[in-house]
Design a protein around this motif. Sequence first.
Motif, mmCIF file in Angstrom:
data_model
loop_
_atom_site.group_PDB
_atom_site.id
_atom_site.type_symbol
_atom_site.label_atom_id
_atom_site.label_comp_id
_atom_site.label_asym_id
_atom_site.label_seq_id
_atom_site.Cartn_x
_atom_site.Cartn_y
_atom_site.Cartn_z
ATOM 1 N N UNK A 453 4.987 39.892 107.843
ATOM 2 C CA UNK A 453 5.185 39.473 109.229
ATOM 3 C C UNK A 453 4.116 38.481 109.698
ATOM 4 N N UNK A 454 2.989 38.498 109.022
ATOM 5 C CA UNK A 454 1.904 37.594 109.403
ATOM 6 C C UNK A 454 2.099 36.242 108.721
ATOM 7 N N UNK A 455 2.414 35.226 109.502
ATOM 8 C CA UNK A 455 2.517 33.882 108.945
ATOM 9 C C UNK A 455 1.123 33.260 109.008
ATOM 10 N N UNK A 456 0.299 33.640 108.026
ATOM 11 C CA UNK A 456 -1.120 33.270 108.101
ATOM 12 C C UNK A 456 -1.345 31.761 108.011
ATOM 13 N N UNK A 457 -0.371 31.029 107.460
ATOM 14 C CA UNK A 457 -0.546 29.575 107.320
ATOM 15 C C UNK A 457 -0.693 28.888 108.668
ATOM 16 N N UNK A 458 -0.154 29.508 109.723
ATOM 17 C CA UNK A 458 -0.251 28.855 111.033
ATOM 18 C C UNK A 458 -1.368 29.466 111.885
ATOM 19 N N UNK A 550 -1.293 43.767 115.728
ATOM 20 C CA UNK A 550 -1.187 44.696 114.607
ATOM 21 C C UNK A 550 -1.008 46.135 115.074
ATOM 22 N N UNK A 551 -1.607 46.448 116.220
ATOM 23 C CA UNK A 551 -1.574 47.823 116.691
ATOM 24 C C UNK A 551 -0.365 48.153 117.560
ATOM 25 N N UNK A 552 0.461 47.143 117.863
ATOM 26 C CA UNK A 552 1.585 47.407 118.765
ATOM 27 C C UNK A 552 2.798 47.945 118.004
ATOM 28 N N UNK A 553 3.542 48.855 118.626
ATOM 29 C CA UNK A 553 4.695 49.432 117.935
ATOM 30 C C UNK A 553 5.787 48.395 117.654
ATOM 31 N N UNK A 554 5.936 47.427 118.559
ATOM 32 C CA UNK A 554 6.962 46.397 118.360
ATOM 33 C C UNK A 554 6.258 45.071 118.138
ATOM 34 N N UNK A 555 6.642 44.388 117.059
ATOM 35 C CA UNK A 555 5.941 43.140 116.757
ATOM 36 C C UNK A 555 6.887 41.949 116.695
ATOM 37 N N UNK A 556 8.157 42.186 116.977
ATOM 38 C CA UNK A 556 9.120 41.076 116.955
ATOM 39 C C UNK A 556 9.763 40.998 118.335
ATOM 40 N N UNK A 557 9.850 39.785 118.867
ATOM 41 C CA UNK A 557 10.400 39.594 120.220
ATOM 42 C C UNK A 557 11.805 40.167 120.341
#
Lengths: 593, 166
Positions: A453-458, A550-557
Motif C-alpha cells: 500500500x505504500x507507494x514509497x517512490x512518491x 499506518x496506525x489507522x484502521x482504514x487506509x484507502x479512501x
Amino acid sequence: MSEEKLVNLKINGIDVSVPEGTTVLLAARKAGIRIPTLCWLKDINEIGACRICVVENEVKGARKLIAACTFPVSEGMVIYTNSPKVIESRKTTLQLLLSNHKMECLSCVRSGNCELQALCKEYGVEDAHRFDGFRSTWAIDDSAPHMYRDNEKCILCRRCVAVCSKTQACSVIGANDRGIDTHIACAFERGLADVACVSCGQCIVACPTGALSEKDDTQKVFDALNDPKKHVIIQTAPSVRVQLGEEFGMPIGSLVTGKMVSSLRMLGFEKVFDTNFAADMTIMEEATEFLKRYKEKDNLPMTTSCSPGWVKYIEYYYPELLPHVSSTKSPQGIFGSIAKTYYAEKMGWDPADVFCVSAMPCTAKKFEAQRYEHTAVKGLPDIDAVLTTRELGRMIRKMGIMWDELPEGEFDAPFGLGSGAGTIFGATGGVMEAALRTAYEVVSGQKLPDDKLDFTAVRGTQGIKEADIDIPTPEGETLTIHVAVASGLVNAKQILEWIKSGEKNYDFVEIMACPGGCVNGGGQPIQPADVRNFTDIRKIRAEALYRDDLGLPIRRSHENPDVTAMYEGFFGEPGSEKAEEIMHTVYIPRKQY
Amino acid sequence: MHKNVSKIPFKGTPEQKEKLMAVIAGTNGDKSLLMHVMQEAQEIYGYLPYEVQVMIAEGMDVPLEKVFGVATFYAQFALSPKGEYDVSICLGTACYVRGAQAVFDEVSKTLGIGAGECTPDGKFSLDACRCVGACGLAPVMMINGEVYGRLTPEKAKEIIESIAAK
C-alpha cells in the motif's frame, strides 16, 4: 567521487577540520559553537548582509571582523567567535536595527517568537534607544486576503525576497529605493493583491520579525461562536495535527489529533470534523476524473488541484495550461460544499446559518475561501473563515485552555472519519499515493496487500519525484501510469516547462505550492531560521503523518464507510452530475501585469 | 530617496517599441544586461513608466519587481517624464549654503511635485542637481538650460508662476 580536501583551522582555540569551501559558520557548528544569524537562510539567502554573524579572523596578529555565514575557511585560519569585540559589534548592530524599528513588542504578533527580540535578549541590549533618530514610516499593505506587510518592523534581511524568487518562482517582492528609504515591496508600489502573488505565505514563515504576518481571522471566528443563531462547525486539515503541538512547546512532529479535537470542542465549535474525510471525497472524484481523462487522453497529464497556491500560480504564470488541472475542488472546498448542502439539509439548518471554519496549515486557503467562481450554495461562501495553525494556537491560548491537560477527543460523525490516504495529503506525494491506492484497486479490481500500500517512490522531500506505476487490468494487460510529484513552485515551474516542451510525458502530476507540501505550509507554526537551517522540519512532520496513516484502521479512501454512505445517500457515484455540480469548480486565467 | 510613480498617461509610439524590442533582442537572452536595456529604454522614452518596464520584464524574462528595484535604486533612472519646462535646482555646496534648499522647497510647493516628478499636465518637471558651474550666482536654478541666479524662494516662485501663466 573525488576525495574532499580538508582544511584545518582553530575556532576559539579548538582545532577543527572541515572540507574546503565550508563557511566559518558551519565549521564553528562542527566545533559545537553556534553563531547567531538573522539574514541567513541556508541555501536560500546567503548574502552576509545583516552582520550579526560577525566573528574575528586573526591574520598576522591583526584581527578583522568577517561575516561567518558566507566567509569560507582557509588553512591555518584563527577565528574568535565570542571575543569582546565580536559581542560589542553584534550588540551595536542590534541597536542600529532597533533605531529604525517599530517597537510594538508588547502587542506584536511575533512577540516571544521574534528572532530580533530573541537576539536582543541574548546580547543584553539594555539600551534599545541608543541610536534613536530618523524613523522610516510606511503604510501597512493589507490589500491581500491572506497577509499584512508592515515595513516598519522590517529589518531588510531579504529572506522573504529570496524565498519568493528562489523557492517559489514568483519574485513579486523585492527591495525598492535605496539608503534609508530602502523597503521591501512590489513593483510600482502596488499592493500584494494587485501583483501575481500566489498567497503561499512562505515569506511569512521566512520572516524573522513581525513585518509579515497572516491576516488574523480569530475575531471573526470568536464572533460567530458567540452568535447563538450560528451553527459553527470546523474542519481540520491533515497537517494541523502534526503542527499544532509546536504552538505549545511540543517537539516538532508531535501528532496531537486527540488534544486538538478536545481543544476545539472547548472553544465552542458545535461540530468538529476532519478534512481527511473531505480528502477521501477528493480522491474519489479526482481518481475517477483521472481514469476518465486517461482513457480519453483528455489534456494529460492531469494535475492535482488541492493546493490553492499552486492553482493561483498556474492561473497567473501558465494560464494556457489550465485545462490540465483537475476540476475537483480542494478538500477544504469540498468540505464547505457538503456542509452547506448535504449536511445543512440533514440537520435541518438554513445554509445561511452554517458558519464553516477550517483550520489549515496554509495562508492561500484564506484566498481560496474567497473564490466565488463556483460555490455550492449560490451567494454563500463554501467556507466562512480560515484559521492557520498559528491562529488556532492563539485562540486556544486566549481562552485559557490548558493544552497539557487536554484529554484525547474524537471527531464527530459523520465527517470525522478519515482514511490514512486522507491523512497523508499533508506531505508532498501524499495526494498521489492516496489516488494511486484507489486508482489501482478500481482499475485492477484487486485489493492491494497491506504491505504494497505504500507507494514509497512518491515519498520523500525531494523537489521533484518521478515514478512509473504498473496497474494490471482484469483483461490481463498492464497499464503503466507515468506520475510526477513536485513541491515548491520553482519545481512546479520546471514540470510545467517540461509539459509545454513535450520533453516529459506524464499522465498524472501532483503539485504542492509549498516545499515539502502542507506540513511546511505558509500557515504552520513558525520555527526560527536557527532551527530551520539545521533541521528538516518537512521530513519530521511528514513522518508523523505516515505514522498516523499506518496506525489507522482504514487506509484507502474508497473504503471509508462515511464516503461510501455519502455517495449512496446523496451523490450517487463519483463523477455523477450532482457530484460535478457540488464538488467541482472552474479556474480563471489571470494576468501577471 | 523615495521615487514616486508618475500618473501621467503613457504615450509610447510603435516606433519606440520597435526600437526597444531591437535592444532587447540584442541581448541574446543575457539577463545581466538589464541595466543596459534600461538605459537604452530611457534614451528612447525619456523615462521608465510602467508600460516600458513591463516590456523589459517580459522581453528579458526577468521579474517586473527586479526591473523596478533597479529603476528606483539608481538615480539615473526616471519614473516621470520631463516636463515642457525642465526645472533643475542646484543643491551643490555653494548654492546649498546660500539657501538653495529653501528655494527648492518653495518651487516644490508651488508646483506640487517632488524631485524627479512631473506635474500632471506635463508642463513642469523638477529635479535637484549638483553644481552647474555658476557658483558666483548661487543659489541657481536652470529651466530648459537657461540659468536663473541669486534666487530667493520668492523670486523663484515668481519665475515659475510667470512661466505657468504663459
